[in-house]
Design an enzyme around this catalytic site. Structure first.
Site, PDB file in Angstrom:
ATOM      1  N   CYS A  82      44.010  36.458  41.870  1.00  0.00           N
ATOM      2  CA  CYS A  82      44.863  36.738  43.021  1.00  0.00           C
ATOM      3  C   CYS A  82      46.188  35.975  42.898  1.00  0.00           C
ATOM      4  CB  CYS A  82      44.134  36.438  44.324  1.00  0.00           C
ATOM      5  SG  CYS A  82      44.914  37.200  45.774  1.00  0.00           S
ATOM      6  N   HIS A 182      39.569  39.562  44.086  1.00  0.00           N
ATOM      7  CA  HIS A 182      38.736  38.349  44.140  1.00  0.00           C
ATOM      8  C   HIS A 182      37.341  38.659  43.603  1.00  0.00           C
ATOM      9  CE1 HIS A 182      41.364  35.688  46.551  1.00  0.00           C
ATOM     10  NE2 HIS A 182      41.804  36.821  47.066  1.00  0.00           N
ATOM     11  N   GLU A 184      35.001  36.632  43.046  1.00  0.00           N
ATOM     12  CA  GLU A 184      34.019  35.792  43.741  1.00  0.00           C
ATOM     13  C   GLU A 184      33.575  36.389  45.071  1.00  0.00           C
ATOM     14  OE1 GLU A 184      37.916  34.424  45.534  1.00  0.00           O
ATOM     15  OE2 GLU A 184      37.211  35.226  43.614  1.00  0.00           O
TER      16      GLU A 184
END
Length: 202
Positions: A82, A182, A184
């Site tokens: 990001c 993202h 994650e």
């Protein structure tokens, strides 16, 4: 042979510990990089990021991270996430023009679109150049949250469409990868991306 993944802690990356957890879930060994010496311990680098381009670059300078960070990124497999991907560019235009790390040729501009911003939620990527990072997850959806995009770039490996605009969602230059999304926060496809990153060079 060690394979320690170093996550750069520069004070404003709010996604640092969620990235650590996801990398560990993918089978990686994590070291949080909080000083210059930590760069020598790790084998790969993750540059996280949530927040302002300008604030991040100011923080790098204050922490005396700038030169060792750029030197390490130049020689070690690196993943920018990001804002972390955006910081790899030459310039950013958030709150005025700011020099970036200059590791890739792009610049960061506001996402100009007649649609709600930030672009937030799950969206599909379109892989335009086969690569090891996105292998096996080329048709998956990933979680996005951004109002800026990387433009003027020669190293695009994936794009994503939001409303009527396609923007860069992944890049690759030599040993340097970047993703606008993202991983994650992207469930199993994100974990697989980290598995792919961990296995680079094996």
């Amino acid at each position: 042979m060690s394979n320690i993944i170093g996550i750069v802690d520069y004070g404003i990356a709010g996604n640092l510990y969620s990235i650590q957890k996801a990398i560990e879930q993918a089978g990686g060994l994590v070291k949080i990089i909080s000083n210059e010496q930590d760069f020598y311990i790790v084998d790969k680098i993750v540059l996280p990021g949530v927040g302002s381009f300008k604030d991040a670059m100011i923080r790098f300078s204050k922490d005396n991270f700038l030169e060792i960070l750029k030197t390490s990124i130049a020689i070690k497999p690196t993943l920018g996430i990001c804002l972390g991907m955006q910081l790899l560019c030459k310039f950013g235009f958030e709150h005025g023009k700011t020099d970036g790390l200059g590791m890739i040729s792009g610049e960061v501009q506001p996402l100009l679109i007649d649609e709600k911003l930030p672009h937030m939620g799950f969206n599909k990527i379109c892989v335009i150049k086969p690569n090891k990072l996105l292998k096996g997850i080329e048709n998956e959806e990933f979680y996005f949250m951004h109002s800026y995009e990387v433009i003027n770039l020669d190293n695009v490996i994936a794009t994503t469409k939001y409303a009527d605009r396609s923007f860069v969602s992944a890049i690759l230059k030599d040993n340097i990868y970047g993703v606008q999304f993202h991983p994650e926060k992207s469930k199993e496809p994100g974990i697989q991306l980290f598995r792919n990153f961990i296995s680079l060079g094996e």
